[in-house]
Enzyme design. Structure first.
Site, PDB file in Angstrom:
ATOM      1  N   SER A 273      32.072 -36.819  41.104  1.00  0.00           N
ATOM      2  CA  SER A 273      30.975 -37.797  41.545  1.00  0.00           C
ATOM      3  C   SER A 273      30.366 -38.457  40.511  1.00  0.00           C
ATOM      4  O   SER A 273      30.326 -38.270  39.423  1.00  0.00           O
ATOM      5  CB  SER A 273      29.972 -37.078  42.369  1.00  0.00           C
ATOM      6  OG  SER A 273      30.554 -36.206  43.512  1.00  0.00           O
TER       7      SER A 273
HETATM    8  C1  LIG Z   1      32.891 -35.837  45.959  1.00  0.00           C
HETATM    9  S1  LIG Z   1      33.893 -34.200  45.667  1.00  0.00           S
HETATM   10  C2  LIG Z   1      32.999 -33.198  45.058  1.00  0.00           C
HETATM   11  C3  LIG Z   1      32.564 -33.522  43.643  1.00  0.00           C
HETATM   12  C4  LIG Z   1      31.963 -32.504  42.741  1.00  0.00           C
HETATM   13  N1  LIG Z   1      30.947 -31.625  43.415  1.00  0.00           N
HETATM   14  C5  LIG Z   1      31.592 -32.794  41.192  1.00  0.00           C
HETATM   15  O1  LIG Z   1      31.132 -31.906  40.531  1.00  0.00           O
HETATM   16  O2  LIG Z   1      31.935 -33.889  40.852  1.00  0.00           O
HETATM   17  C6  LIG Z   1      33.811 -33.572  47.361  1.00  0.00           C
HETATM   18  C7  LIG Z   1      34.740 -32.565  47.576  1.00  0.00           C
HETATM   19  O3  LIG Z   1      34.543 -31.900  48.740  1.00  0.00           O
HETATM   20  C8  LIG Z   1      35.668 -31.261  49.203  1.00  0.00           C
HETATM   21  N2  LIG Z   1      35.451 -30.835  50.726  1.00  0.00           N
HETATM   22  C9  LIG Z   1      35.974 -31.689  51.646  1.00  0.00           C
HETATM   23  N3  LIG Z   1      35.554 -31.112  53.140  1.00  0.00           N
HETATM   24  C10 LIG Z   1      35.329 -29.772  52.659  1.00  0.00           C
HETATM   25  C11 LIG Z   1      34.972 -28.624  53.277  1.00  0.00           C
HETATM   26  N4  LIG Z   1      35.152 -28.806  54.647  1.00  0.00           N
HETATM   27  N5  LIG Z   1      34.669 -27.585  52.823  1.00  0.00           N
HETATM   28  C12 LIG Z   1      34.705 -27.566  51.376  1.00  0.00           C
HETATM   29  N6  LIG Z   1      35.047 -28.511  50.571  1.00  0.00           N
HETATM   30  C13 LIG Z   1      35.211 -29.709  51.317  1.00  0.00           C
HETATM   31  C14 LIG Z   1      36.979 -32.253  48.979  1.00  0.00           C
HETATM   32  O4  LIG Z   1      37.883 -31.588  48.793  1.00  0.00           O
HETATM   33  C15 LIG Z   1      36.433 -32.796  47.403  1.00  0.00           C
HETATM   34  O5  LIG Z   1      36.924 -31.997  46.594  1.00  0.00           O
END
Ligand SMILES: C[S@@+](CC[C@H](N)C(=O)[O-])C[C@H]1O[C@@H](n2cnc3c(N)ncnc32)[C@H](O)[C@@H]1O
Length: 416
Positions: A76
């Site tokens: 992010s």
């Molecule tokens: C924007 S990224 C996370 C960024 C991260 N927190 C960072 O430190 O930059 C969003 C993440 O949410 C995960 N995601 C999507 N749906 C999800 C779910 N139902 N349960 C857990 N993770 C999920 C995706 O695989 C993705 O890697």
């Protein structure tokens, strides 16, 4: 100290200086402990393969993983991470000693959380994608954060039975609040979540009060969408080259209704107000959604840069502007601002048979928001089974697991 380390520190400090200035420009404070964490964690260790300058771009999400045209994961953008950690710390009165669950991994945000909760707190990070959790584990280890618990699972469901967290911070776009998120919070724990209401996403900090959650703050944001059992549908309907309506789950509009809309003559209306640049117009957009849904179909307009440059459309924000579509196919949207001497006026543009009336209606609602003291919304999240009589008076949105209510409290003009 190597040249690379010096470059990293210099860029990191420059990024944090910019984040502090950008916060101030929005009327926000970058909390000292969040600032200290941002100055400590080497972000480049969580963005392997990227040039240092890109790793330290304050406003860019990086390492996007695509599925077709859609991003499903990313590290992010620092500005958003900083604002959401600030929301969490504000709502909890600091994060030291807290037990935090991060939904959506990557490693960078988890390491900042690890810095913030300190030795007496804990951080668990969960992601549905094994490739992401694998990378997070490796990056966290490389950065020396070995005490973050990384779990691969669908976070729609409880991560560890009977475990409670003071903070759950979702870093993925949600359309609803699954019961597991509320139930895993301690009494008066806080959920920070990018949640879509009326087609617009805000990061809300929500405090638990028994079976409900009530917001303390919101920030405008955009995120990749939830996958798994909590996935939700969002579609785009073209209304001109590079101009779309964003349709929220369940919204139906026949393409024939919107064909040639913008080619019809344009009417405009203006509020006649003079507002300072710091006004939070994201709050106005939610105000409009809650007022206009009773009267007409509320939609969100988005447009590509080329369409705006060509003058086909002049939205207030090309990534998401409040708009309405009436039964007779009259279309209205909040227009770009009209600036005079570093202050601005709010307006609406409309096309179609009743264009002047539709633009006038939108402007009336904007004026009412200004007259009410430009209030911010409060979001109340109740269980799906909550009876109508239990709901606060406001705009109700029924989702799969919850009933959402948005309320606005008028402020006296001139008060902070
Ligand atoms: C924007 S990224 C996370 C960024 C991260 N927190 C960072 O430190 O930059 C969003 C993440 O949410 C995960 N995601 C999507 N749906 C999800 C779910 N139902 N349960 C857990 N993770 C999920 C995706 O695989 C993705 O890697």
């Amino acid at each position: 100290m190597s040249v690379g380390t010096m470059g990293s520190e210099r860029l990191r400090n420059a990024m944090v200086d910019q984040l502090a200035a950008d916060h101030a420009g929005k009327g926000l404070l970058l909390r000292p402990e969040v600032e200290a964490a941002l100055r400590t964690v080497p972000r480049e260790l969580f963005t392997p393969g990227l040039p240092l300058e890109e790793a330290y771009d304050a406003n860019a999400a990086v390492l996007k993983k695509m599925r077709g045209a859609e991003a499903v994961s990313s590290v992010s953008a620092p500005y958003l991470i900083a604002e959401m950690l600030g929301q969490a710390a504000d709502a909890l009165g600091g994060l030291e000693g807290r037990h935090a669950l991060e939904i959506g991994s990557g490693g960078y945000n988890a390491s900042l959380l690890r810095e913030l909760v300190g030795p007496s707190g804990s951080v668990t990070s969960v992601d549905i994608d094994p490739e992401v959790t694998g990378r997070a584990v490796a990056c966290l280890a490389a950065a020396g954060y070995r005490d973050v618990d990384v779990v691969c699972a669908d976070a729609e469901h409880p991560v560890a039975p009977d475990r409670r967290y003071d903070l759950i911070i979702a870093t993925v776009g949600a359309w609803d609040i699954p019961p597991a998120w509320r139930d895993q919070l301690t009494d008066d724990g806080v959920l920070v979540v990018p949640l879509r209401t009326f087609g617009m996403t805000r990061s809300w900090s929500l405090r638990r009060h028994r079976d409900r959650l009530v917001s303390a703050s919101n920030r405008q944001c955009g995120f990749v969408s939830m996958q798994g059992d909590g996935a939700h549908e969002m579609r785009y309907l073209d209304i001109a080259g590079g101009v779309h309506l964003r349709l929220d789950e369940g919204q139906q509009i026949a393409p024939a209704r919107v064909a040639g809309l913008l080619a019809q003559p344009r009417e405009e209306a203006w509020c006649g107000v003079s507002l300072p640049p710091i006004t939070v117009l994201a709050d106005l957009n939610l105000w409009l959604a809650t007022r206009l849904t009773d009267e007409t179909q509320f939609v969100v307009l988005s447009a590509q840069e080329a369409a705006v440059k060509s003058g086909v459309v002049a939205p207030s924000w090309r990534f998401g502007t409040p708009a309405t579509l009436d039964n007779d196919s009259t279309f209205a949207y909040r227009s770009a601002l009209r600036w005079t001497d570093r202050r601005f006026d709010l307006g609406a543009y409309a096309h179609g048979p009743a264009a002047a009336a539709a633009a006038g209606r939108m402007v009336e609602h904007m004026r009412a928001w200004v007259d009410a003291g430009s209030p911010a919304p409060t979001l109340h999240v109740l269980p799906a089974h909550a009876p109508d009589g239990d709901l606060p008076v406001g705009a109700v949105l029924d989702k799969r697991h919850s009933r959402l209510v948005l309320t606005f409290t008028s402020r006296e003009k001139g008060t902070p």
